[in-house]
Design a protein around this motif. Structure first.
Motif, mmCIF file in Angstrom:
data_model
loop_
_atom_site.group_PDB
_atom_site.id
_atom_site.type_symbol
_atom_site.label_atom_id
_atom_site.label_comp_id
_atom_site.label_asym_id
_atom_site.label_seq_id
_atom_site.Cartn_x
_atom_site.Cartn_y
_atom_site.Cartn_z
ATOM 1 N N PRO A 23 1.050 -1.328 -0.083
ATOM 2 C CA PRO A 23 -0.099 -0.046 -0.014
ATOM 3 C C PRO A 23 0.942 1.191 -0.008
ATOM 4 N N GLY A 24 1.981 1.398 0.779
ATOM 5 C CA GLY A 24 2.722 2.473 0.923
ATOM 6 C C GLY A 24 3.556 2.660 -0.557
ATOM 7 N N ALA A 25 3.706 1.695 -1.422
ATOM 8 C CA ALA A 25 4.603 1.784 -2.640
ATOM 9 C C ALA A 25 3.483 2.557 -3.701
ATOM 10 N N LEU A 26 2.295 1.916 -3.604
ATOM 11 C CA LEU A 26 1.192 2.402 -4.229
ATOM 12 C C LEU A 26 0.972 4.086 -4.122
ATOM 13 N N TRP A 27 1.235 4.451 -2.822
ATOM 14 C CA TRP A 27 0.983 5.849 -2.579
ATOM 15 C C TRP A 27 2.369 6.640 -2.871
ATOM 16 N N SER A 28 3.509 6.072 -2.858
ATOM 17 C CA SER A 28 4.537 6.501 -3.202
ATOM 18 C C SER A 28 4.530 7.140 -4.541
ATOM 19 N N ILE A 29 3.791 6.218 -5.662
ATOM 20 C CA ILE A 29 3.784 6.664 -6.731
ATOM 21 C C ILE A 29 2.926 7.522 -7.132
ATOM 22 N N ALA A 30 1.608 7.317 -6.481
ATOM 23 C CA ALA A 30 0.525 8.245 -6.761
ATOM 24 C C ALA A 30 0.861 9.779 -6.434
ATOM 25 N N LEU A 31 1.463 9.907 -5.293
ATOM 26 C CA LEU A 31 1.925 11.388 -4.464
ATOM 27 C C LEU A 31 2.732 11.954 -5.618
ATOM 28 N N ARG A 245 4.310 21.748 -0.820
ATOM 29 C CA ARG A 245 5.578 21.817 -0.007
ATOM 30 C C ARG A 245 5.590 20.993 1.031
ATOM 31 N N ALA A 246 4.264 20.280 1.435
ATOM 32 C CA ALA A 246 3.893 19.365 2.499
ATOM 33 C C ALA A 246 3.662 18.002 1.920
ATOM 34 N N HIS A 247 4.136 16.944 2.505
ATOM 35 C CA HIS A 247 3.955 15.629 1.945
ATOM 36 C C HIS A 247 3.725 14.555 3.278
ATOM 37 N N LEU A 248 3.029 13.716 3.050
ATOM 38 C CA LEU A 248 2.936 12.546 3.888
ATOM 39 C C LEU A 248 3.405 11.422 3.202
ATOM 40 N N LEU A 249 4.433 11.119 3.521
ATOM 41 C CA LEU A 249 5.350 9.990 2.699
ATOM 42 C C LEU A 249 5.228 8.683 3.561
ATOM 43 N N LEU A 286 6.425 13.017 7.712
ATOM 44 C CA LEU A 286 5.986 14.093 7.505
ATOM 45 C C LEU A 286 6.969 15.054 6.905
ATOM 46 N N VAL A 287 7.030 15.388 5.762
ATOM 47 C CA VAL A 287 8.240 16.115 4.912
ATOM 48 C C VAL A 287 7.503 17.340 4.490
ATOM 49 N N LEU A 288 8.298 18.354 5.073
ATOM 50 C CA LEU A 288 8.109 19.911 4.766
ATOM 51 C C LEU A 288 9.225 20.619 3.894
ATOM 52 N N ASP A 289 8.907 20.895 2.702
ATOM 53 C CA ASP A 289 10.023 21.543 2.158
ATOM 54 C C ASP A 289 11.466 20.740 1.949
ATOM 55 N N GLY A 290 10.967 19.543 1.660
ATOM 56 C CA GLY A 290 12.060 18.757 1.581
ATOM 57 C C GLY A 290 12.957 17.985 2.829
ATOM 58 N N ARG A 291 12.345 18.325 4.011
ATOM 59 C CA ARG A 291 13.013 18.115 5.253
ATOM 60 C C ARG A 291 11.997 17.419 6.000
ATOM 61 N N VAL A 292 12.242 16.090 6.564
ATOM 62 C CA VAL A 292 11.664 15.244 7.476
ATOM 63 C C VAL A 292 11.420 16.177 8.867
ATOM 64 N N ARG A 293 10.051 16.176 9.055
ATOM 65 C CA ARG A 293 9.811 17.193 10.226
ATOM 66 C C ARG A 293 8.930 16.201 11.305
ATOM 67 N N GLY A 294 8.495 14.722 11.151
ATOM 68 C CA GLY A 294 7.860 14.202 12.029
ATOM 69 C C GLY A 294 7.371 13.026 11.385
ATOM 70 N N LEU A 295 6.535 12.216 12.245
ATOM 71 C CA LEU A 295 6.031 10.818 11.950
ATOM 72 C C LEU A 295 4.567 10.952 11.705
ATOM 73 N N TRP A 296 3.902 10.175 10.927
ATOM 74 C CA TRP A 296 2.785 9.792 11.000
ATOM 75 C C TRP A 296 2.109 8.503 10.843
ATOM 76 N N ARG A 297 0.789 8.240 11.313
ATOM 77 C CA ARG A 297 0.306 7.033 11.043
ATOM 78 C C ARG A 297 -1.125 6.889 10.870
ATOM 79 N N ARG A 298 -1.817 5.869 10.257
ATOM 80 C CA ARG A 298 -3.121 5.916 9.917
ATOM 81 C C ARG A 298 -3.830 4.828 10.860
ATOM 82 N N SER A 299 -5.231 5.136 11.072
ATOM 83 C CA SER A 299 -5.911 4.083 11.749
ATOM 84 C C SER A 299 -7.357 4.171 10.774
#
Length: 347
Positions: A23-31, A245-249, A286-299
Motif C-alpha cells: 500500500p505504501g508503494a502505491l502511495w509513493s507512486i501516486a503522490l 511543500r508538504a507531504h505525507l510520505l 511528515l516532510v515539509l520543504d524537503g525535510r523530515v519534520r515528524g512521523l504519521w500513522r493511519r487508523s
C-alpha cells in the motif's frame, strides 16, 4: 501546474520504487502525480505497465514492465550470490529449485494467476517443504531468475504469474546499455546524488557504478561539494517540479530509501525515530520543504481514515495547514474521508 503524468511514467522516471510495503508503494507512486488514485496505480499493475519483483538489494520494487528483464539480468545475480549461503543453511539447493520450477510451472499453466499461499501449497503438496522462510526464499529466487513475478493483488493478497507469460515484451539490453540506462534514471530522478548513493541504491559494484555514470554523463551535470561530487540531470523535467511543500510520505519512500547519505533530508538526531534500532522498518514521515519534520500513522475507521501526526518540534499554524492539504491529497488517493489529529511535539 505540470501536465498529469501516469503511474507508469513515474516508475520509469525513478527507475524503481521500493515496494515491500505494497500500500505504501502505491502511495509513493501516486503522490508524485497530480491526481492518481490507488485504483489508477493498481490499474497500471493489472495492465502490465509496471511490475513488482526483486530487482536489487534483495528487496521488492516496482519497475517498468518493459525493463524488468534487463534490470534483473544486471542487478539480481550479485544478490543471488550473496544469498547462497543462507539458502544452503535452509537446505535449498539446485534440486529443490528444479523441483520447484516444475511444480510451479504446472500449476501456473493451469491457472495463470495464483496467490502466494496457493503456490506455497502446491510446493508442499509436491514434496517441497516451505516451512520457516523456505517458501519465500524459493519464490524470491525464482523471481530473480525471471521465472516468476508478482501479478495484481487479489484484495489484500499478493499473486504470482509466470514472468514470460505476464510481460513477454520485457526487453533485453547489453551490459553497457543497461548500466547507462540505470545510471541515467537514478541520477536524473534522484540527483543531486553521489556515486556512493548509486551503489547503495542498485547494489552494483563500485566499478560498475562508475562505468554506468561515465556512460550516462551526456545527460548529467556535475556539482562539486566539500565532500566530493554529486550528479544530477542537466535539464529540468516537469516531473521534478514540486506541486506542494508538504507531504505525507510512506515508510519506504524513495526520498529516504534512495540514498546512502540521507542528511539532506533527515537530521541525524531523528534517524532512530525513522528506523528504530536500525531494524530496517522505516516509519511514515511528515516532510515539509524537503525535510523530515515528524512521523504519521493511519487508523482505519468506519467513516474513513484517521491520521495521527507526530511532529518532532512544534509546527506553525501555516505548516499544519500545509499538512492538512497533504492529507486531503491522500484522501483523494484512497477515495475515503481523512481527518488529522496532532500529537504533542516531540512525542
Amino acid at each position: 501546474m505540470p501536465r498529469s503524468v501516469s503511474a507508469a511514467e513515474i516508475v520509469s522516471h525513478l527507475g524503481a520504487v521500493q515496494a515491500q510495503d505494497y500500500p505504501g508503494a502505491l502511495w509513493s507512486i501516486a503522490l508524485r502525480t497530480t491526481d492518481a488514485t490507488r485504483a489508477d496505480v493498481e490499474r497500471a499493475v493489472a495492465e502490465r505497465a509496471i511490475v513488482r519483483t526483486w530487482p536489487m538489494r534483495g528487496t521488492l520494487h516496482f519497475v517498468p514492465a518493459a525493463d524488468a528483464q534487463w534490470m534483473l539480468e544486471l542487478l539480481a545475480p550479485r544478490i543471488m550470490k550473496g544469498m547462497a549461503g543462507r539458502q544452503r543453511q535452509m537446505g535449498l539447493d539446485d534440486d529443490v529449485f528444479r523441483r520447484s520450477r516444475r511444480l510451479i510451472t504446472r500449476v501456473l499453466t493451469q491457472r495463470t494467476v495464483l496467490s502466494r499461499s496457493a503456490l506455497l501449497g502446491a510446493l508442499d503438496k509436491g514434496g517441497v517443504s516451505t516451512t520457516g522462510q523456505r517458501g519465500i526464499h524459493i519464490l524470491r529466487h525464482l523471481a530473480m531468475e525471471r521465472m516468476l513475478c508478482f501479478g495484481p493483488h487479489e484484495e489484500k493478497q499478493p499473486t504470482f504469474v509466470l514472468f514470460d507469460d505476464w510481460i513477454p515484451g520485457s526487453r533485453r539490453l547489453d551490459r553497457d546499455d543497461a548500466l547507462r540506462t540505470v545510471a541515467e534514471r537514478f541520477f536524473t530522478s534522484h540527483g543531486p546524488a553521489s556515486v556512493r548513493d548509486f551503489v547503495w541504491w542498485t547494489g552494483l559494484t563500485l566499478a560498475d557504478a562508475k562505468r554506468g555514470l561515465l556512460l550516462a554523463r551526456p545527460l548529467l551535470e556535475r556539482m562539486a561539494t566539500t565532500d566530493g561530487e554529486l550528479w544530477m540531470s542537466n535539464q529540468l523535467s516537469a516531473i521534478e517540479t514540486p506541486t506542494s511543500r508538504a507531504h505525507l510520505l510512506p515508510g519506504f519512500d524513495e526520498l529516504l530509501l534512495g540514498y546512502k547519505d540521507r542528511s539532506a533530508t533527515l537530521a541525524p538526531e531523528y534517524t532512530d525515530r525513522i528506523c528504530p534500532g536500525g531494524n530496517g522498518v522505516f516509519q511514515a514521515t511528515l516532510v515539509l520543504d524537503g525535510r523530515v519534520r515528524g512521523l504519521w500513522r493511519r487508523s482505519m475507521r468506519a467513516k474513513g481514515v484517521q491520521i495521527e501526526a507526530s511532529p518532532f518540534v512544534a509546527l506553525k499554524a501555516s505548516e499544519k495547514k500545509a499538512f492538512v492539504g497533504a492529507a486531503e491529497r491522500y484522501a483523494r488517493f484512497l477515495g475515503v474521508p481523512v481527518t488529522v489529529s496532532w500529537a504533542a511535539a516531540g512525542n
